[in-house]
Design a protein around this motif. Structure first.
Motif, short mmCIF file in Angstrom:
data_model
loop_
_atom_site.label_atom_id
_atom_site.label_comp_id
_atom_site.label_asym_id
_atom_site.label_seq_id
_atom_site.Cartn_x
_atom_site.Cartn_y
_atom_site.Cartn_z
N ALA A 89 0.82 -1.22 0.00
CA ALA A 89 0.00 0.00 0.00
C ALA A 89 0.85 1.26 0.00
O ALA A 89 0.45 2.28 -0.56
N SER A 90 2.03 1.22 0.64
CA SER A 90 2.85 2.42 0.75
C SER A 90 3.24 2.93 -0.64
O SER A 90 3.14 4.12 -0.93
N VAL A 131 8.26 3.70 7.45
CA VAL A 131 7.12 2.82 7.71
C VAL A 131 7.41 2.05 9.00
O VAL A 131 8.39 1.32 9.06
N SER A 181 -4.00 2.77 9.77
CA SER A 181 -4.99 1.89 9.14
C SER A 181 -5.82 1.23 10.23
O SER A 181 -5.30 0.85 11.27
C1 LIG Z 1 -2.22 -2.15 6.46
C2 LIG Z 1 -1.18 -1.23 5.98
C3 LIG Z 1 -1.45 -0.20 5.07
C4 LIG Z 1 -2.76 -0.06 4.37
O1 LIG Z 1 -3.86 -0.07 5.16
P1 LIG Z 1 -5.30 -0.55 4.58
O2 LIG Z 1 -6.23 -0.01 5.62
O3 LIG Z 1 -5.28 -2.04 4.55
O4 LIG Z 1 -5.48 0.08 3.26
C5 LIG Z 1 -0.44 0.66 4.74
N1 LIG Z 1 0.79 0.54 5.26
C6 LIG Z 1 1.10 -0.45 6.12
C7 LIG Z 1 2.48 -0.52 6.69
C8 LIG Z 1 0.14 -1.38 6.49
O5 LIG Z 1 0.46 -2.37 7.31
#
Ligand SMILES: *Cc1c(COP(=O)(O)O)cnc(C)c1O
Length: 398
Positions: A89-90, A131, A181
């Motif tokens: 997602a990042s 992150v 999240s």
């Molecule tokens: C879960 C997560 C996301 C994205 O979150 P979603 O709510 O699932 O879209 C982004 N970055 C990290 C490090 C994650 O663990």
């Protein structure tokens, strides 16, 4: 880590408030909602718990990262520095605003190495995105110094680290922007949901507008609202926010339980001289959602994780071979398999991920095993698990 483990009456009560009024939308419908503003209340609760001026709820963590980048006006051709070890997602969020993800090595914190970050800075760099994977953080103080020196935005992806802190500040609140999240497997959950937090009034105003089609949310009549910017729909629903409202009240209890279970496991593994642990930076407090440790070699780590899975030790991860969390298996990124192509600026800016050398990351992640800390384990269960893990590790080492 997951809030879904301890899901019950408090969540049900909050959700029923919403179902009873029938207003599932976070904005408007003032007359029908019996005074229930679950999204607004959760934003207030987040502001208080995270000690920030502003929180903007959105529909997911991915949406939070996207909105955070957009409100910092990150776009075509801008470079965003992020670690090789993260959730997909990042970089999805970076690509979605037309910007270029620049992957750099992690160090023994398992997140951004400040030296690697400084080396990767170019005249196109706009954001540094540490992150906080598996509940712990990068060396944020040096990263902040680097950002200030080069005029960059520090954006914390704190999606996995809610409840941790650094220099006494809640994770997510240390940088210019922080993202959480609340998906189903995170420390606290809304089912799906996310949040952007910031002390920057302008970022907040734009996040509020961008996540709801650019509406300015001024005045009582939704239909007459202005739209000063082009936006998108990243809204959270009242139902999801209601779940989160019950969960955030339980956050500190969840962290305390995680800490207890984590400490039992860590104290057992500390007895094995060949095992070392992920470095938590000075003045950092993790949220204890995972226990992450290193074996002396990659081969030993592979043997250990195999022994764990063959002997009933579940919930442990070898990220080096994982499709979602480590660059080695991100074929879709390496092959640039986009459905709708990329802008010229983006295409020209993208590095050749297949040719990049991340051997330093490989040395850390290749020797790492991370064990999820569950809330539902009894103390006896954790002790039995700790003994089992110790014995299995010792067997691989002998
Ligand atoms: C879960 C997560 C996301 C994205 O979150 P979603 O709510 O699932 O879209 C982004 N970055 C990290 C490090 C994650 O663990």
């Amino acid at each position: 880590m997951p809030g879904f483990e301890l899901f019950g009456d408090k969540e049900r009560k909050q959700v029923n408030d919403v179902l009873d009024s029938g207003v599932l939308m976070r904005y408007g419908f003032d007359g029908m909602r019996n005074g229930h503003w679950k999204a607004k209340e959760l934003e207030k609760a987040l502001e208080k718990r995270m000690q920030v001026n502003h929180a903007q709820l959105v529909s997911s963590g991915t949406a939070a990262l996207t909105v955070a980048l957009a409100c910092a006006k990150v776009g075509a051709g801008d470079e965003v520095i992020l670690p090789t070890f993260t959730f997909v997602a990042s970089f999805e969020a970076v690509l979605s605003v037309g910007a270029v993800p620049i992957l750099v090595d992690v160090d023994d914190t398992l997140t951004l190495d400040p030296i690697a970050v400084e080396k990767a800075i170019t005249n196109k760099t706009k954001v540094v995105m540490p992150v906080h994977m598996c509940g712990s953080m990068a060396d944020l103080a040096p990263l902040k110094v680097i950002c200030e020196k080069h005029g960059l935005i520090l954006l914390e992806d704190a999606c996995q680290a809610i409840g941790g802190s650094y220099e006494g500040k809640p994770l997510g609140s240390y940088g210019d922007l922080g993202c959480f999240s609340f998906d189903y497997v995170k420390t606290i959950t809304c089912g799906e949901g996310g949040a952007v937090i910031t002390n920057n009034q302008e970022f907040y105003k734009l996040a509020d507008q961008y996540s709801d089609h650019g509406h300015d949310h001024i005045g009582k009549d939704r239909g007459a609202e202005g739209h000063p910017i082009l936006g998108y729909n990243y809204r959270i629903s009242e139902l999801h926010a209601a779940v989160g409202l019950a969960q955030i009240e339980r956050l500190d209890d969840f962290i305390a339980t995680q800490k207890r279970n984590y400490t039992i496991l860590k104290e057992a593994l500390e007895q094995i001289p060949e095992v070392s642990f992920r470095r938590v930076p000075k003045n950092g407090v993790e949220n204890y959602s995972f226990l992450s440790f290193f074996l002396p070699t990659e081969e030993m780590a592979r043997k250990t994780i195999k022994a764990f899975s063959e002997n009933g030790v579940d919930a442990c991860f070898y990220w080096f071979n994982n499709n979602w969390h480590y660059y080695r298996k991100w074929e879709h990124l390496k092959d640039l398999n986009s459905l709708n192509g990329f802008s010229k600026e983006l295409r020209e800016g993208l590095p050749n991920y297949n040719m990049s050398d991340f051997s330093i990351s490989d040395q850390w992640v290749g020797r790492n095993i991370s064990c999820l800390i569950k809330l539902g384990w009894s103390e006896d269960e954790v002790i039995a698990r700790a003994n089992n893990m110790s014995n299995l590790i010792k067997k691989q080492l002998s």
